[in-house]
Motif scaffolding. Structure first.
Motif, PDB file in Angstrom:
ATOM      1  N   CYS A 139      35.034  -8.379 -16.496  1.00 27.10           N
ATOM      2  CA  CYS A 139      34.397  -9.497 -15.790  1.00 27.10           C
ATOM      3  C   CYS A 139      34.912  -9.668 -14.365  1.00 27.10           C
ATOM      4  N   TYR A 140      35.801  -8.795 -13.916  1.00 26.50           N
ATOM      5  CA  TYR A 140      36.179  -8.772 -12.499  1.00 26.50           C
ATOM      6  C   TYR A 140      35.218  -7.902 -11.677  1.00 26.50           C
ATOM      7  N   LYS A 141      34.333  -7.186 -12.334  1.00 24.91           N
ATOM      8  CA  LYS A 141      33.434  -6.287 -11.605  1.00 24.91           C
ATOM      9  C   LYS A 141      32.491  -7.082 -10.700  1.00 24.91           C
ATOM     10  N   GLN A 142      32.314  -6.570  -9.480  1.00 30.06           N
ATOM     11  CA  GLN A 142      31.402  -7.181  -8.515  1.00 30.06           C
ATOM     12  C   GLN A 142      30.226  -6.241  -8.266  1.00 30.06           C
ATOM     13  N   ALA A 143      29.141  -6.796  -7.793  1.00 27.02           N
ATOM     14  CA  ALA A 143      27.920  -6.017  -7.569  1.00 27.02           C
ATOM     15  C   ALA A 143      28.204  -4.824  -6.665  1.00 27.02           C
ATOM     16  N   GLY A 144      27.682  -3.658  -7.042  1.00 29.76           N
ATOM     17  CA  GLY A 144      27.830  -2.453  -6.242  1.00 29.76           C
ATOM     18  C   GLY A 144      29.033  -1.607  -6.604  1.00 29.76           C
ATOM     19  N   GLN A 145      29.975  -2.154  -7.359  1.00 28.03           N
ATOM     20  CA  GLN A 145      31.168  -1.397  -7.727  1.00 28.03           C
ATOM     21  C   GLN A 145      30.880  -0.438  -8.881  1.00 28.03           C
ATOM     22  N   ALA A 146      31.624   0.663  -8.929  1.00 22.79           N
ATOM     23  CA  ALA A 146      31.507   1.652 -10.008  1.00 22.79           C
ATOM     24  C   ALA A 146      32.789   1.616 -10.830  1.00 22.79           C
ATOM     25  N   TRP A 147      32.651   1.280 -12.118  1.00 24.67           N
ATOM     26  CA  TRP A 147      33.815   1.142 -12.994  1.00 24.67           C
ATOM     27  C   TRP A 147      33.779   2.196 -14.091  1.00 24.67           C
ATOM     28  N   ARG A 148      34.981   2.605 -14.527  1.00 20.00           N
ATOM     29  CA  ARG A 148      35.094   3.487 -15.685  1.00 20.00           C
ATOM     30  C   ARG A 148      36.340   3.112 -16.476  1.00 20.00           C
TER      31      ARG A 148
ATOM     32  N   GLY B 168      41.221  16.213 -15.913  1.00 22.10           N
ATOM     33  CA  GLY B 168      40.018  17.031 -15.811  1.00 22.10           C
ATOM     34  C   GLY B 168      38.950  16.460 -14.905  1.00 22.10           C
ATOM     35  N   GLU B 169      39.218  15.320 -14.264  1.00 19.01           N
ATOM     36  CA  GLU B 169      38.220  14.689 -13.398  1.00 19.01           C
ATOM     37  C   GLU B 169      38.446  15.069 -11.939  1.00 19.01           C
ATOM     38  N   PRO B 170      37.419  14.924 -11.095  1.00 21.69           N
ATOM     39  CA  PRO B 170      37.536  15.324  -9.684  1.00 21.69           C
ATOM     40  C   PRO B 170      38.588  14.512  -8.936  1.00 21.69           C
ATOM     41  N   ALA B 171      39.164  15.119  -7.913  1.00 20.36           N
ATOM     42  CA  ALA B 171      40.147  14.436  -7.074  1.00 20.36           C
ATOM     43  C   ALA B 171      39.459  13.392  -6.195  1.00 20.36           C
ATOM     44  N   ASN B 172      40.257  12.411  -5.754  1.00 20.58           N
ATOM     45  CA  ASN B 172      39.783  11.365  -4.838  1.00 20.58           C
ATOM     46  C   ASN B 172      38.571  10.619  -5.391  1.00 20.58           C
ATOM     47  N   GLY B 173      38.545  10.416  -6.715  1.00 22.95           N
ATOM     48  CA  GLY B 173      37.374   9.808  -7.339  1.00 22.95           C
ATOM     49  C   GLY B 173      37.512   8.332  -7.646  1.00 22.95           C
ATOM     50  N   ALA B 174      38.631   7.699  -7.259  1.00 19.23           N
ATOM     51  CA  ALA B 174      38.824   6.275  -7.550  1.00 19.23           C
ATOM     52  C   ALA B 174      39.583   5.622  -6.406  1.00 19.23           C
ATOM     53  N   ASP B 175      39.236   4.371  -6.137  1.00 19.83           N
ATOM     54  CA  ASP B 175      39.982   3.577  -5.157  1.00 19.83           C
ATOM     55  C   ASP B 175      41.073   2.757  -5.832  1.00 19.83           C
TER      56      ASP B 175
END
Length: 735
Positions: free
Chosen positions: A547-556, A597-604
């Motif tokens: 519930c901290y997610k804001q519009a436009g953000q990508a969460w995993r 196994g995930e791509p580099a630089n893929g999260a802020d």
């Protein structure tokens, strides 16, 4: 031959020491490659038990040959297995589509199978050789074997792991294997040229043990083995999730063999008299409803295990066959121990949604107690007449059932008063004391006592859909606390909480309060990284952070337990996900392996929330793990780690990792005031890290003055690595 017994005792102790040293060592080596899933370690445990059984079967097969030929074969296989030294894991990574239940046995079997197999055969085989020397009764040597196992078990977490890297551990164990070969050779030199003594023993032994006898051996071995595992799970789930607590049940289990198989029968005889009373004490704590004195209760539960194991293992010793059938005896014992392990490690998690195996095994132990005279004079008179014995036992069992139902409030429309509960409890105890010496009646009354003291309530919870969930990762409960709170708990650990008051269902609660470290970061994610900030969260829990997610953000989210995902997605349990991220992206599996196994630089932003429980996945905090997080994050990204823990001070670990990896670190120790507590906020400790000093400064500025502090470092503390890490230096004792 002079010195024969000390030579054999030393050899057997050395073999058992190496055997129990290699198990945690190889598990520690495999942790980064296989991940921390408990299902993986259940598979590993079964590999060890299967190899132990195979070693005992090999010793039984070898016993058909003359003693000196046995020695030649065994020493030859000893040398052949040495090609697998130095001990370690074979190369290779698990394929993406392989079942861990198949991959783990293959990996461990290929890595240590031959070495473990040969060393596992030491105890029964050398006892057989000792018989051939004519130096005395071989069975007490099994006490020495388990003493060596006990020392090896304690040595690894207390000495070996803290002081030595995995490479040095491997070299040290390999040198120990060479020393063991030399000791086995010295023992073999004691063997006579002829087996006349063994042949005489076989002739005097009579017919081999019948099936009822061997089934009794199997049961006497299975119940303590299962009770040891059930006690470990029960303690860490429902009493106190203290790190290294698993060492105590296993250590006491091994020590019970040393006492039970000792030639000095005084302690065993005394504990046999006390065992029924100890079991009744254990029955009183089998179904806890809240734990006020966890350390005291833990000591009591461990005492029950220790006494029961000593008594049943002592009965095994008393029922031992002639040395002519020694290897068959140990083979049956090993098989029984494996059955107990299979019941607790594999079967119980599949058929129970709580740790019901613990009270079941307590009742089974009551059935197996040695026959003894009645404790009370009235009991002796009651059971003296065979005809009266049947109806008296039946009447007691019926009365016990009625009293347990009455005490639990199942026979009255209103909950019973404290006086009624106490009366039912006292009457069941009184009948159980009268029934001592009558196995079925005593075991039944002990079971009714457990049901009266919380058992019926726990069964009701178990059959209520969605209230209790059990997987290989633990037992989870979802329940309401009052009219406005719903909580997710794992034993004594809170994993999530939701405010049920209308209009507040989306409010972050517990460790994730707006002023907590993670709350401050996620509230300002848009200001720091823009409207399209990319956020990763390790550990789903109840889904509160969604519930901290804001519009436009990508969460995993990254979650290891499918059952936890099911709880978080079910709006009947928690509605954070359904309200805030109904299509949440959840990656199943061990987070470290998935992130690698995930791509580099893929999260802020990357949130690591795997440490609110008091038993931590160590492989998620090593230097190599931090490198994986750094690779996944953008160069100016922020890593947020949750380190709240009752028994471990993780600050030195994070500080050392930050210093080693070039991270800037700040600590947020949030303590809510009374107003915040009313909003269901709880205290928490978080650490924010970034390789960009300006990004950390921005977080401090946006959060407000004085909320973040420097992360204190401990002088001389080295960062954890995949090769060397220990929790001993960071333990904090707390009642």
């Amino acid at each position: 031959m002079t010195g024969t017994r000390p030579r054999f005792v030393l050899t057997i102790c050395a073999g058992s020491f190496l055997l129990f040293l290699v198990q945690p060592m190889i598990a520690r080596m495999a942790l980064p490659r296989l991940g921390g899933a408990p299902a993986v370690w259940n598979s590993a445990m079964l590999v060890f038990q299967a190899l132990l059984l195979a070693g005992y079967a090999y010793a039984h097969w070898l016993s058909r040959f003359p003693a000196r030929r046995q020695a030649l074969i065994h020493l030859g296989l000893f040398l052949l297995s040495a090609i697998f030294l130095p001990i370690g894991l074979v190369a290779g990574a698990p394929p993406a589509d392989v079942n861990p239940a198949l991959w783990v046995p293959w990996l461990l079997g290929m890595s240590i199978g031959p070495l473990f197999f040969i060393v596992a055969a030491q105890a029964p085989l050398l006892q057989r050789w000792f018989t051939a020397t004519g130096a005395g009764d071989p069975y007490p040597l099994y006490a020495a074997s388990n003493l060596g196992s006990f020392v090896g078990l304690l040595a690894y977490p207390l000495l070996v792991e803290p002081l030595l890297s995995l490479k040095l551990q491997s070299i040290g164990w390999s040198l120990g294997y060479g020393l063991l070969f030399f000791l086995v050779y010295l023992s073999a030199r004691c063997l006579p040229a002829e087996d006349a003594l063994l042949e005489r023993d076989i002739a005097a032994a009579g017919p081999p043990p019948d099936w009822p006898t061997m089934l009794h051996w199997m049961a006497l071995a299975a119940v303590p083995s299962g009770l040891m595992l059930a006690t470990s799970l029960y303690l860490t789930t429902d009493i106190v999730a203290m790190p290294l607590l698993w060492v105590l049940p296993l250590g006491l289990y091994l020590l019970s063999f040393s006492i039970g198989f000792s030639t000095r029968r005084g302690p065993v005889n005394m504990l046999t008299l006390l065992a029924p009373l100890v079991l009744l004490i254990g029955a009183c704590t089998a179904f806890p409803s809240g734990v006020r004195f966890p350390i005291v209760i833990s000591v009591g539960i461990l005492s029950v295990l220790f006494v029961v194991a000593i008594v049943l293992h002592g009965l095994l010793y008393d029922r031992r066959p002639s040395p002519a059938y020694l290897t068959r005896f140990y083979l049956i014992m090993s098989f029984g121990g494996m059955l107990g392990g299979l019941f607790c490690a594999l079967l119980a998690p599949l058929i129970f949604n709580w740790t019901f195996e613990y009270p079941i095994l307590l009742a089974a132990a009551a059935l197996l107690l040695p026959q003894r005279a009645a404790l009370l004079k009235g009991g002796a008179q009651l059971w003296a007449d065979p005809g009266r014995r049947v109806w008296a036992a039946g009447a007691m069992l019926v009365m016990g059932l009625v009293l347990s139902l009455l005490g639990a409030g199942l026979l009255t429309p209103e909950p019973p008063s404290d006086l009624v509960k106490a009366a039912c409890f006292v009457l069941i105890i009184a009948m159980a004391l009268l029934a001592i010496g009558q196995r079925i009646a005593f075991a039944g009354l002990a079971l009714y006592l457990m049901l009266c003291l919380g058992g019926w309530e726990k069964l009701a919870q178990a059959v209520t859909p969605g209230m209790l969930t059990r997987s290989y990762f633990g037992v989870y409960g979802v329940t309401n606390k009052g009219v406005d709170q719903r909580i997710l708990f794992h034993g004594t650990t809170l994993h999530g909480m939701q405010n049920l008051r209308p209009g507040h269902e989306r409010d972050p609660t517990s460790y994730y309060a707006p002023k907590s470290g993670v709350g401050l970061l996620l509230r300002h994610a848009g200001d720091m990284f823009g409207a399209s900030a990319r956020v990763g969260v390790v550990g789903l829990g109840a889904g509160t952070l969604a519930c901290y997610k804001q519009a436009g953000q990508a969460w995993r989210f990254y979650e290891i337990d499918p059952d936890m995902v099911a709880i978080a997605r079910n709006p009947q349990d928690f509605s954070f996900l359904s309200r805030c991220q109904p299509n949440a992206d959840v990656a199943l599996g061990d987070a470290r392996m998935v992130l690698a196994g995930e791509p580099a630089n893929g999260a802020d932003i990357l949130v690591i929330d795997a440490f609110s429980s008091d038993s931590i996945p160590m492989h998620l905090l090593t230097r190599e793990a931090m490198a994986i997080y750094g690779r996944r994050l953008a160069p100016d990204g922020v890593l947020m780690i949750h380190i709240s823990n009752r028994y471990l001070d993780l600050r030195p670990v994070i500080a050392a990792a930050a210093r080693n990896g070039g991270w800037q670190a700040r600590l947020r120790d949030y303590r809510p005031d009374e107003r915040d507590k009313a909003l269901l906020f709880t205290g928490s400790v978080w650490v924010a890290l970034s390789r960009d000093r300006a990004r950390i400064a921005q977080l401090e500025r946006l959060s407000g003055a004085g909320l973040w502090t420097e992360l204190p470092a401990r002088p001389g503390f080295s960062p954890w690595t995949d090769d060397h890490a220990s929790i001993l230096p960071i333990l904090k004792f707390k009642l």
